[in-house]
Scaffold this motif. Sequence first.
Motif, PDB file in Angstrom:
ATOM      1  N   ARG A 124       0.826  -1.211   0.000  1.00  0.00           N
ATOM      2  CA  ARG A 124       0.000   0.000   0.000  1.00  0.00           C
ATOM      3  C   ARG A 124       0.864   1.266   0.000  1.00  0.00           C
ATOM      4  N   ASN A 125       0.258   2.338  -0.546  1.00  0.00           N
ATOM      5  CA  ASN A 125       0.877   3.671  -0.547  1.00  0.00           C
ATOM      6  C   ASN A 125       2.177   3.715  -1.352  1.00  0.00           C
ATOM      7  N   ALA A 126       2.281   2.870  -2.351  1.00  0.00           N
ATOM      8  CA  ALA A 126       3.484   2.870  -3.204  1.00  0.00           C
ATOM      9  C   ALA A 126       3.477   4.092  -4.116  1.00  0.00           C
ATOM     10  N   THR A 127       4.631   4.697  -4.272  1.00  0.00           N
ATOM     11  CA  THR A 127       4.794   5.805  -5.217  1.00  0.00           C
ATOM     12  C   THR A 127       6.091   5.591  -6.002  1.00  0.00           C
ATOM     13  N   VAL A 128       6.148   6.226  -7.163  1.00  0.00           N
ATOM     14  CA  VAL A 128       7.332   6.156  -8.007  1.00  0.00           C
ATOM     15  C   VAL A 128       7.838   7.573  -8.216  1.00  0.00           C
ATOM     16  N   LYS A 129       9.093   7.788  -7.936  1.00  0.00           N
ATOM     17  CA  LYS A 129       9.683   9.126  -8.055  1.00  0.00           C
ATOM     18  C   LYS A 129       9.574   9.625  -9.492  1.00  0.00           C
ATOM     19  N   GLY A 130       9.078  10.836  -9.622  1.00  0.00           N
ATOM     20  CA  GLY A 130       8.888  11.422 -10.937  1.00  0.00           C
ATOM     21  C   GLY A 130       7.572  11.057 -11.581  1.00  0.00           C
ATOM     22  N   LYS A 131       6.871  10.083 -10.985  1.00  0.00           N
ATOM     23  CA  LYS A 131       5.563   9.665 -11.506  1.00  0.00           C
ATOM     24  C   LYS A 131       4.566   9.574 -10.346  1.00  0.00           C
ATOM     25  N   GLU A 132       4.593  10.609  -9.516  1.00  0.00           N
ATOM     26  CA  GLU A 132       3.763  10.596  -8.307  1.00  0.00           C
ATOM     27  C   GLU A 132       2.270  10.525  -8.621  1.00  0.00           C
ATOM     28  N   GLY A 133       1.886  10.897  -9.848  1.00  0.00           N
ATOM     29  CA  GLY A 133       0.478  10.813 -10.227  1.00  0.00           C
ATOM     30  C   GLY A 133       0.060   9.460 -10.749  1.00  0.00           C
ATOM     31  N   GLY A 134       1.005   8.513 -10.806  1.00  0.00           N
ATOM     32  CA  GLY A 134       0.686   7.184 -11.314  1.00  0.00           C
ATOM     33  C   GLY A 134      -0.028   6.326 -10.286  1.00  0.00           C
ATOM     34  N   TYR A 135      -0.493   5.182 -10.744  1.00  0.00           N
ATOM     35  CA  TYR A 135      -1.324   4.302  -9.899  1.00  0.00           C
ATOM     36  C   TYR A 135      -0.551   3.006  -9.611  1.00  0.00           C
ATOM     37  N   TYR A 136       0.156   3.005  -8.501  1.00  0.00           N
ATOM     38  CA  TYR A 136       1.039   1.876  -8.190  1.00  0.00           C
ATOM     39  C   TYR A 136       0.634   1.203  -6.884  1.00  0.00           C
ATOM     40  N   VAL A 137       0.698  -0.119  -6.889  1.00  0.00           N
ATOM     41  CA  VAL A 137       0.527  -0.927  -5.682  1.00  0.00           C
ATOM     42  C   VAL A 137       1.699  -1.893  -5.654  1.00  0.00           C
ATOM     43  N   GLY A 138       2.412  -1.945  -4.549  1.00  0.00           N
ATOM     44  CA  GLY A 138       3.534  -2.858  -4.436  1.00  0.00           C
ATOM     45  C   GLY A 138       3.076  -4.287  -4.196  1.00  0.00           C
ATOM     46  N   PRO A 139       3.987  -5.267  -4.371  1.00  0.00           N
ATOM     47  CA  PRO A 139       3.635  -6.661  -4.116  1.00  0.00           C
ATOM     48  C   PRO A 139       3.204  -6.844  -2.670  1.00  0.00           C
ATOM     49  N   THR A 140       2.139  -7.591  -2.482  1.00  0.00           N
ATOM     50  CA  THR A 140       1.544  -7.757  -1.155  1.00  0.00           C
ATOM     51  C   THR A 140       1.275  -9.230  -0.884  1.00  0.00           C
ATOM     52  N   ILE A 141       1.750  -9.709   0.264  1.00  0.00           N
ATOM     53  CA  ILE A 141       1.526 -11.101   0.676  1.00  0.00           C
ATOM     54  C   ILE A 141       0.775 -11.090   1.996  1.00  0.00           C
ATOM     55  N   ILE A 142      -0.374 -11.754   2.007  1.00  0.00           N
ATOM     56  CA  ILE A 142      -1.246 -11.764   3.186  1.00  0.00           C
ATOM     57  C   ILE A 142      -1.355 -13.197   3.689  1.00  0.00           C
ATOM     58  N   ASP A 143      -0.953 -13.435   4.926  1.00  0.00           N
ATOM     59  CA  ASP A 143      -0.960 -14.792   5.492  1.00  0.00           C
ATOM     60  C   ASP A 143      -2.114 -14.954   6.487  1.00  0.00           C
ATOM     61  N   TYR A 144      -2.374 -16.211   6.808  1.00  0.00           N
ATOM     62  CA  TYR A 144      -3.419 -16.579   7.765  1.00  0.00           C
ATOM     63  C   TYR A 144      -4.772 -16.024   7.355  1.00  0.00           C
ATOM     64  N   VAL A 145      -5.041 -16.136   6.068  1.00  0.00           N
ATOM     65  CA  VAL A 145      -6.350 -15.765   5.530  1.00  0.00           C
ATOM     66  C   VAL A 145      -7.301 -16.940   5.732  1.00  0.00           C
ATOM     67  N   THR A 146      -8.552 -16.648   6.004  1.00  0.00           N
ATOM     68  CA  THR A 146      -9.572 -17.695   6.141  1.00  0.00           C
ATOM     69  C   THR A 146     -10.535 -17.618   4.961  1.00  0.00           C
ATOM     70  N   THR A 147     -11.213 -18.725   4.710  1.00  0.00           N
ATOM     71  CA  THR A 147     -12.033 -18.835   3.501  1.00  0.00           C
ATOM     72  C   THR A 147     -13.210 -17.872   3.475  1.00  0.00           C
ATOM     73  N   ASP A 148     -13.586 -17.315   4.625  1.00  0.00           N
ATOM     74  CA  ASP A 148     -14.715 -16.393   4.639  1.00  0.00           C
ATOM     75  C   ASP A 148     -14.308 -14.954   4.324  1.00  0.00           C
ATOM     76  N   MET A 149     -13.023 -14.666   4.241  1.00  0.00           N
ATOM     77  CA  MET A 149     -12.565 -13.304   3.977  1.00  0.00           C
ATOM     78  C   MET A 149     -12.723 -12.961   2.498  1.00  0.00           C
ATOM     79  N   SER A 150     -12.956 -11.680   2.228  1.00  0.00           N
ATOM     80  CA  SER A 150     -13.124 -11.221   0.846  1.00  0.00           C
ATOM     81  C   SER A 150     -11.887 -11.505   0.005  1.00  0.00           C
ATOM     82  N   VAL A 151     -10.696 -11.358   0.602  1.00  0.00           N
ATOM     83  CA  VAL A 151      -9.467 -11.581  -0.170  1.00  0.00           C
ATOM     84  C   VAL A 151      -9.302 -13.039  -0.571  1.00  0.00           C
ATOM     85  N   ALA A 152     -10.038 -13.933   0.080  1.00  0.00           N
ATOM     86  CA  ALA A 152      -9.980 -15.352  -0.283  1.00  0.00           C
ATOM     87  C   ALA A 152     -11.007 -15.710  -1.345  1.00  0.00           C
TER      88      ALA A 152
END
Length: 488
Positions: free
Chosen positions: A348-376
């Motif tokens: 979250r909150n990733a930015t690229v120098k010189g391209k601050e208006g761009g739409y960037y999301v860094g790699p994200t790893i989420i552990d201990y997710v359960t099957t009822d969660m939206s991300v699952a």
Amino acid sequence: MNVSETLSEVKNYIDGKFERNGQNSMDVLSPLDGSKISSIPLSTIQDVDSAVQAAKKAFPSWSDMTFKERVQIFFRYRTLLEKNMEELTELVQLENGKTYGEAKAEVEKSMELCEFAVSIPQIITNEVQEVSKGVECRIERKPLGVVASITPFNFPNMVPHWTLPNALVLGNTMVMKPSELVPLSTVRMAELLKEAGLPDGVFNIVNGGKEVVEAICDHEDIKAVSFVGSTKVAKIVYKRATSNLKRCVALGGAKNHLLVLPDANPEMTASNVVASMSGCAGQRCMAASVMVGVDKVQHIIDRMVEEAKTIIPGENLGSVITKEAKERIEGYIAEAEKNGAKILLDGRNATVKGKEGGYYVGPTIIDYVTTDMSVAREEIFGPVISILRAKDLDEAIEIENGSNYGNAAAVFTQSGGLAKQVMERASAGMIGVNIGVPVPREPFSFGGWNESKFGVGDITGRSSIEFWTQNKKTTIKWNPEAKTNWMS
């Protein structure tokens, strides 16, 4: 056309000419930095009808050409794709936000799709048999007429080539509606097709939004519709097109599960899973979205985190498509954290120098997710992977089978027996063994199961031939002296 020159506006392409009829317009922004790069017309029902009439007028002479004449055009077109590789790659980067390597690979895949199309005459030779003495039956494949293709934002060059070469080589004429977010690549395709010798009216482009899609589904002269996009819209398009008595194949979203077993090769697994979840910024229906860790796989998860840390937005990770997409993806991450999941790597909150208006999301790893969660359960369409835990392979397969989607699934193991279980029991149309993105190559077809695809057949490869043609059966008898039998 030079990519460095800002395109002031995109026009519809109808009957071999670019035209705009004073409609309302919509800005096109580059996700790399948020800057305006063009605008598109928000076309109307009348614009769709103009394109259909042009395609309808072109159909008799185009379909009357021999296969050899039609494929010669696509031989030349494939050469032009290669000749203009750099420009086409830059266009994909500019409008979609991919890295250079990803954009170039997309154009190379388009070339491969053209190569399959020009092989079609060798595949669909007509069937002829003497079914009774002096009586011959023949089956010939004939084109449908005017067809339509509605394409998504995530592969602005490749996905149009899933449908365009095969449908046209088979003798159809086409109206294409590209995503309003990425119209530039399709414009250039039209120019190159004309340079290759494609007759006017055979390929037409109508830009716009919902009204254009609805008009395509409703138009009585369009015989078949292909769609690639979200499951929500795929359902709507499929129902509307088929209710108007059209053929339709509509590819929707995905929630691809990668099952990781304790005996998996740690280095290969970590690199494959991370590449699958982050490639094209996770904006592909074959991306790894859920990893199911079976039993003791913590050592592989640790290696995944280290591998993912080497993926840097703006360097080897492209942008997501819009500001709204970035906010939606980051909202999923926040919700998972709030519900008790552990964020191992936070993009979250990733930015690229010189391209601050761009739409960037860094790699994200989420552990201990359960099957009822939206991300699952829900398609995130970003560089995010959720990790669920399973005690054994049966539980892991049960988790995979519980998804509403069914595009792809993969297993990482060194056991052929366990891999075979997943191959047989996973509820998905495309399966990988130690492969994070199990995309079939031509002539094998692309297509999922369940809520990842609606309609019969697949959109590429041999299966697409069935979709874009219809069989004409002819029975012939010339010899009046032939022995009398049941056919006489």
